[in-house]
Structure formats: C-alpha cells, structure tokens
Scaffold this active site. Structure first.
Site, PDB file in Angstrom:
ATOM      1  N   GLY A 161      31.980 -14.639  -4.636  1.00 53.90           N
ATOM      2  CA  GLY A 161      30.696 -15.116  -4.140  1.00 53.90           C
ATOM      3  C   GLY A 161      29.913 -15.906  -5.160  1.00 53.90           C
ATOM      4  O   GLY A 161      29.206 -16.858  -4.814  1.00 53.90           O
ATOM      5  N   ASP A 162      30.038 -15.552  -6.426  1.00 55.43           N
ATOM      6  CA  ASP A 162      29.370 -16.293  -7.486  1.00 55.43           C
ATOM      7  C   ASP A 162      29.872 -17.736  -7.517  1.00 55.43           C
ATOM      8  O   ASP A 162      29.077 -18.678  -7.610  1.00 55.43           O
ATOM      9  CB  ASP A 162      29.617 -15.604  -8.834  1.00 55.43           C
ATOM     10  CG  ASP A 162      28.974 -16.344  -9.989  1.00 55.43           C
ATOM     11  OD1 ASP A 162      27.743 -16.570  -9.955  1.00 55.43           O
ATOM     12  OD2 ASP A 162      29.693 -16.702 -10.942  1.00 55.43           O
TER      13      ASP A 162
END
Length: 121
Positions: free
Chosen positions: A14-15
C-alpha cells in the site's frame, strides 16, 4: 487471499501504491520541477497527513475496509516513527494496509475514490 498476507505486507504494498498515486496527482497538477515535486510530495507522504486523512475517511469506509484498516493499524511494527506520534504512525500504516488490500483485490475505482477523498478539506 488477503487474509493470508500479513498486515505488514499489505502496508508495504500500500505504501508503494500510495506513492504512485501521489506522484501521479502531483505531476497532473502541472508541477514540472523534480525538486518541487519532491518537496510537495513530502507534505503528503508522511504519517501525520496520512493519519489525519484516515480519520476523515473512516466514516466512508465499508465494514470490510475498516477491518483491513484495523489489521494494519494493530500490526506489530519494529519501526519507530521519526516525525510522528506512535498513534499517527499506526493509523498511517492502517491506511497503507487498506490501499494494499484494494490494490491486490483490483478495486481500482474504490482505491482512487478514497485517495481523492483524502485531499478534500
């Protein structure tokens, strides 16, 4: 499938997804200078901003999305936040886990919808 992936791994993915969405948004804004792009990006790719955005998004999340967020938020982390409180860091990690989940489950429209909501004041 995502129940088999650790919350930390979801946040890791997700980062990267968040970073790409942010970079695309900044370039689309018309900024052409890479130094300025980097400086602007740092304002939004930090735990305090992401935590505040997660707080704003919370009422818009589905039950499943809240569960994924909480999995990420509650994940054990060996990292220490540099410019954020532990609470902000954990909420930012929860948001990144949610983005990782949405990406892996190919919920692109929902991912982009939530991303845009982050910037509504």
């Amino acid at each position: 499938m995502n129940n088999m992936i650790s919350a930390s791994a979801l946040a890791y993915i997700g980062d990267g997804v968040y970073e790409l969405l942010l970079r695309r948004r900044l370039v689309a804004s018309g900024i052409g200078d890479t130094g300025r792009l980097t400086a602007e990006g740092q304002k939004y790719a930090c735990a305090p901003f992401q935590a505040a955005a997660a707080d704003r998004l919370m009422p818009q999340l589905t039950t499943e999305e809240v569960e994924i967020f909480k999995r990420g938020r509650n994940a054990n982390s060996t990292s220490r936040p540099k410019n954020a409180t532990i609470s902000e860091y954990r909420r930012a990690t929860g948001l990144e886990a949610l983005f990782g989940h949405l990406h892996l489950t190919q919920q692109t429209q929902r991912l982009e919808e939530l991303f845009e909501m982050m910037f509504e004041v």
